[in-house]
Motif scaffolding. Structure first.
Motif, short mmCIF file in Angstrom:
data_model
loop_
_atom_site.label_atom_id
_atom_site.label_comp_id
_atom_site.label_asym_id
_atom_site.label_seq_id
_atom_site.Cartn_x
_atom_site.Cartn_y
_atom_site.Cartn_z
N ALA A 35 0.89 -1.12 -0.10
CA ALA A 35 -0.05 0.09 0.05
C ALA A 35 0.91 1.25 0.10
CB ALA A 35 -1.01 0.08 1.24
N VAL A 36 1.79 1.32 0.82
CA VAL A 36 3.03 2.36 1.01
C VAL A 36 3.43 2.80 -0.43
CG1 VAL A 36 5.21 2.94 1.65
CG2 VAL A 36 3.48 2.17 3.22
N ARG A 37 3.89 1.39 -1.01
CA ARG A 37 4.49 1.71 -2.39
C ARG A 37 3.56 2.18 -3.63
NH1 ARG A 37 9.84 -0.27 -3.74
NH2 ARG A 37 10.97 -0.25 -2.03
N TYR A 38 2.52 1.48 -3.19
CA TYR A 38 1.26 1.87 -4.38
C TYR A 38 1.20 3.43 -4.36
CZ TYR A 38 -3.41 2.33 -6.34
OH TYR A 38 -4.39 2.71 -7.28
N ILE A 111 -5.21 4.17 6.29
CA ILE A 111 -4.70 5.11 7.46
C ILE A 111 -3.16 4.87 8.04
CG2 ILE A 111 -5.24 5.62 9.97
CD1 ILE A 111 -8.12 5.21 9.14
N LEU A 112 -3.32 3.40 8.09
CA LEU A 112 -1.84 2.92 8.53
C LEU A 112 -0.79 3.19 7.64
CD1 LEU A 112 -3.22 -0.37 10.22
CD2 LEU A 112 -1.88 1.50 11.43
N ALA A 113 -0.92 2.93 6.41
CA ALA A 113 0.05 3.14 5.29
C ALA A 113 0.56 4.74 5.47
CB ALA A 113 -0.38 3.00 3.82
N ARG B 148 12.02 4.22 14.12
CA ARG B 148 11.93 2.85 13.85
C ARG B 148 11.03 1.65 14.61
NH1 ARG B 148 15.89 0.86 10.16
NH2 ARG B 148 15.41 -1.13 10.74
N CYS B 149 10.85 2.16 15.79
CA CYS B 149 9.91 1.27 16.66
C CYS B 149 8.57 1.70 16.37
CB CYS B 149 10.45 1.57 18.17
SG CYS B 149 11.88 0.46 18.70
N ALA B 150 8.45 2.87 16.10
CA ALA B 150 6.97 3.27 15.67
C ALA B 150 6.39 3.11 14.56
CB ALA B 150 6.81 4.84 16.01
N GLY B 151 7.26 2.57 13.53
CA GLY B 151 7.01 2.62 11.86
C GLY B 151 6.38 1.38 11.45
N SER B 152 6.66 1.12 10.32
CA SER B 152 5.99 -0.11 9.61
C SER B 152 6.67 -1.37 9.87
CB SER B 152 6.10 0.11 8.05
OG SER B 152 7.19 0.04 7.45
N ARG B 153 7.82 -1.18 10.61
CA ARG B 153 8.68 -2.65 10.90
C ARG B 153 8.51 -2.59 12.64
NH1 ARG B 153 13.00 -1.10 6.60
NH2 ARG B 153 12.33 0.75 7.17
N GLY B 154 7.60 -1.51 12.96
CA GLY B 154 7.43 -1.80 14.60
C GLY B 154 5.97 -1.63 14.81
#
Lengths: 296, 296
Positions: A35-38, A111-113, B148-154
């Motif tokens: 979704a992010v890359r889209y 929303i999360l993206a 980093r901890c808040a993002g898409s890999r966290g």
């Protein structure tokens, strides 16, 4: 210089860097990263990162070193578009001719993206160390400029006032508040951070700040004009959509010809602020022309 | 030391700092800043900032200097709650007994209040300079850890997998992924940043990292248990709400008694990791007890 080739070259460098920095589509959680890359690779003009690189260039800086910051700006811009398009906000089904993020991935993931992209911008900004970056002090100051311009007293604030003003009669100061915050703030941050990270002295930094303020507002006046007279390709959204939404615009408040004069004056102000710069500021000059002249 | 008084004192310091750092309710856009403050001052336990201060204290740091970073953690935590409660996500009408942000201010403003809070966290982190802060390098590294901890890999990643797993049979590794990301990541970042900004050496930093990993997971196991046996006041949400949503929990996967053993083991692991610390780590020890023992 040929602006078209310049913009194309810059766009390609920025797209390559974005591709490198963003989590891969097959990294967990996969649908989130898809979704992010889209949304990031939906065909944007990359105006904000291009302005950052051009400001860096204007003060003799090394544009290669600031690519993480340039990409951070585009991530913030993209997150704002994803959230603006949501059903609770502008409720747009299409952006640049493609279904919007929430139409493809659902509202929750959209929303999360957006949240992920905003956060990723700060991962990039705070990760610009070691071999790609000069000084922790500049990095901290750049982060501060960008966060302030993106936050509740910047872009998010502009979006709120814009939303609150829909369908209401608003005056010129309110319209100007909306534009300097909603669109202008990120343009200002882009130019200021490019100048800062490029090593600008105080006078150059101030001159580039004036350039950014004038061209940021000019961009919005031109956009409003294009919404009326426009060419959908140039605009990236439906012609007449502002009017259909009951959004206040410069031509609606001032009339088309006064709005055009305002765009021209702002362009000239932007150009004047670059008077002390040499050849290296040529891209910034041509971008100021490009922003405004498309609305004539 | 008396943990209850300690927590109360810390909560008051953090609340006072949050009140000082957040935009005033009468600053533009007013409704946005009201929505932000409504959610921030909704009676949270301030666990994450308290852990940051306690970790700083454990390594002999000056907790006063890191209040901006501690508040940044609470801002990020609050933004995540606002967005999680949205109709497109968990669709919760109440949080801690009060109507959720979107029930009071509408969905659009709730999305933007969350966005503003996430951004404000980075304004605080990048603004910790001059008289309140030690070094730009530590500031940059703290920002990187938190982002980093808040993002898409966290955290955001954990929320996505949690959402995708609702109503599905999931296994223990997936449940553990959700918890270490959705809740554990911010707890980890809080402790690591407290240690870093407090001036921890490498061995202390590593020990505190192990403490945070264990107690972060323990917190979630205990939360799952409380959701079944619990006391609504301790939990801050409706008892039985996980089950009603079809969310996987430790007791559901392992049975109540194995889940309790797991919480105890994690607590003991957290305590062991503090073996090399003296009296200054007493708050961290008592917090590890507090996190787990409420579920017995």
């Amino acid at each position: 210089m040929d602006l078209k080739n310049y913009l194309k070259d810059r766009r390609q460098r920025i797209d390559a860097a974005l591709d490198q920095y963003l989590p891969a589509e097959d990294s967990l959680p996969e649908r989130l990263h898809q979704a992010v890359r889209y949304s990031v690779f939906a065909g944007g003009k990359r105006l904000r990162p291009i302005l950052m690189l051009a400001a860096c260039e204007a003060v003799g800086g090394d544009t290669e070193k600031i690519l993480p910051a340039a990409c951070a700006m585009e991530m913030i811009h993209t997150y704002s578009l994803i959230h603006d398009d949501l059903p609770a906000m502008d409720d747009d089904d299409l952006r640049r001719g493609r279904p919007t993020c929430h139409k493809v991935y659902g509202e929750a993931l959209a929303i999360l993206a957006g949240d992920a992209l905003l956060t990723e911008a700060f991962i990039q900004l705070s990760g610009m160390n070691g071999n790609t970056f000069q000084a922790d002090d500049a990095c901290r100051r750049a982060t501060h400029i960008i966060a302030r311009c993106a936050g509740s007293r910047g872009m998010v604030g502009g979006q709120v006032v814009d939303m609150e003003s829909e369908g209401k009669e608003i005056n010129l100061p309110t319209l100007e508040y909306i534009h300097t915050h909603k669109t202008g703030a990120l343009i200002l941050a882009s130019v200021q951070v490019g100048a800062l990270l490029g090593g600008a002295d105080e006078a150059s930094y101030d001159a580039l700040t004036r350039y950014a303020e004038a061209s940021g507002l000019a961009f919005q006046v031109a956009d409003d004009i294009l919404d009326i007279i426009g060419d959908q390709d140039l605009l990236g959204k439906d012609v007449g959509s502002d009017e259909a939404r009951g959004k206040a615009t410069y031509p609606a408040l001032l009339g088309l010809s006064v709005a055009r004069n305002r765009a021209r004056d702002l362009r000239d102000l932007a150009l004047e602020s670059l008077a002390g710069f040499g050849e290296a500021a040529e891209p910034l000059r041509q971008i100021a022309h490009y922003i405004v002249d498309r609305s004539f």
